[in-house]
Design a protein around this motif. Structure first.
Motif, short mmCIF file in Angstrom:
data_model
loop_
_atom_site.label_atom_id
_atom_site.label_comp_id
_atom_site.label_asym_id
_atom_site.label_seq_id
_atom_site.Cartn_x
_atom_site.Cartn_y
_atom_site.Cartn_z
N TYR A 165 38.14 49.69 37.80
CA TYR A 165 38.84 48.74 38.66
C TYR A 165 38.36 47.32 38.39
O TYR A 165 39.16 46.39 38.24
N LYS A 166 37.05 47.12 38.34
CA LYS A 166 36.48 45.79 38.11
C LYS A 166 36.94 45.21 36.78
O LYS A 166 37.24 44.02 36.67
N PHE B 54 40.66 44.20 37.17
CA PHE B 54 40.80 43.02 38.02
C PHE B 54 40.31 41.75 37.31
O PHE B 54 40.86 40.67 37.49
N SER B 55 39.30 41.89 36.46
CA SER B 55 38.76 40.72 35.74
C SER B 55 39.75 40.13 34.75
O SER B 55 39.58 39.00 34.30
N ILE C 207 42.89 39.45 35.38
CA ILE C 207 43.90 38.66 36.06
C ILE C 207 43.74 37.18 35.71
O ILE C 207 42.69 36.59 35.91
N VAL D 83 45.92 46.77 38.26
CA VAL D 83 45.54 46.00 39.43
C VAL D 83 46.37 44.72 39.48
O VAL D 83 46.49 44.00 38.48
N TYR D 84 46.94 44.45 40.64
CA TYR D 84 47.74 43.24 40.88
C TYR D 84 46.80 42.08 41.20
O TYR D 84 45.65 42.26 41.57
N GLU D 85 47.33 40.87 41.09
CA GLU D 85 46.52 39.67 41.28
C GLU D 85 45.86 39.56 42.65
O GLU D 85 44.84 38.89 42.79
N ASP D 86 46.39 40.24 43.65
CA ASP D 86 45.75 40.20 44.98
C ASP D 86 44.67 41.28 45.14
O ASP D 86 44.09 41.43 46.20
N GLY D 87 44.42 42.02 44.07
CA GLY D 87 43.39 43.05 44.10
C GLY D 87 43.89 44.44 44.43
O GLY D 87 43.13 45.40 44.37
N SER D 88 45.17 44.55 44.78
CA SER D 88 45.71 45.87 45.12
C SER D 88 45.97 46.69 43.84
O SER D 88 46.25 46.14 42.78
N ILE D 89 45.85 48.00 44.00
CA ILE D 89 46.12 48.91 42.89
C ILE D 89 47.60 49.25 42.89
O ILE D 89 48.18 49.54 43.93
#
Length: 129
Positions: A7-8, A11-12, A14, A77-83
Motif C-alpha cells: 500500500y505504501k 500511495f507513494s 501519486i 490506490v487513489y490520490e486520497d489514499g483510498s484503495i
C-alpha cells in the motif's frame, strides 16, 4: 511483502499531473508483488475519448517487460489514499496474463483481500482452460 508495505509503495506513486487538454495522469498508483517476490509499479494515464491506461495495466506491463507474469498480490490506490477495486478490464487483464493469476490476491477497500477468481466468476474462457 505484506499488504501494508505494498500500500505504501502504491500511495507513494501519486503525483497528479495535467497533460494535454483534458488529460491527466498519476492520480492512481499501483504496486504488485509477483510470485517470485519482485515488486512492480505503475500509474494511470487518463486521456479523452476513453484512451488511457489504468495503473494496474501500467504495473503489469512493467512486470511483463521484466519477464515475469504471475502476480501474488496487487493494489491500486487513489490520490486520497483510498484503495480502488480493479475495474472489469483490469480484472480480465490480470487473468489473461498468466493462468496462475486467477489466484492473485486483490486488495480492495478497507485493506481486505479477495482472490481474483472470486471477482471473475463464470469465466468466459473456462471452456479452454
Amino acid at each position: 511483502m505484506n499488504k501494508h508495505e505494498l500500500y505504501k509503495i502504491a500511495f507513494s506513486l501519486i503525483n497528479h499531473k495535467k497533460l494535454r487538454k483534458f488529460g491527466t495522469s498519476g492520480h492512481v498508483g499501483c504496486a504488485l508483488e509477483t510470485t517470485q517476490g519482485s515488486v512492480f509499479t505503475g500509474i494511470c494515464v487518463d486521456l479523452p475519448c476513453s484512451i488511457g491506461l489504468c495503473a494496474e495495466q501500467s504495473a503489469i506491463a512493467e512486470m511483463v517487460k521484466n519477464d515475469e507474469t504471475a502476480i501474488n498480490r496487487i493494489i491500486a490506490v487513489y490520490e486520497d489514499g483510498s484503495i480502488l477495486s480493479p475495474c472489469g478490464r483490469c480484472r480480465e487483464f490480470i487473468a489473461q496474463v498468466d493462468d496462475l493469476n486467477i489466484e492473485t490476491r486483490i486488495m480492495i477497500p478497507e485493506m481486505k483481500e479477495v482472490l481474483l477468481k472470486d471477482l471473475l466468476p463464470e469465466r468466459w474462457d473456462s471452456k479452454w482452460n
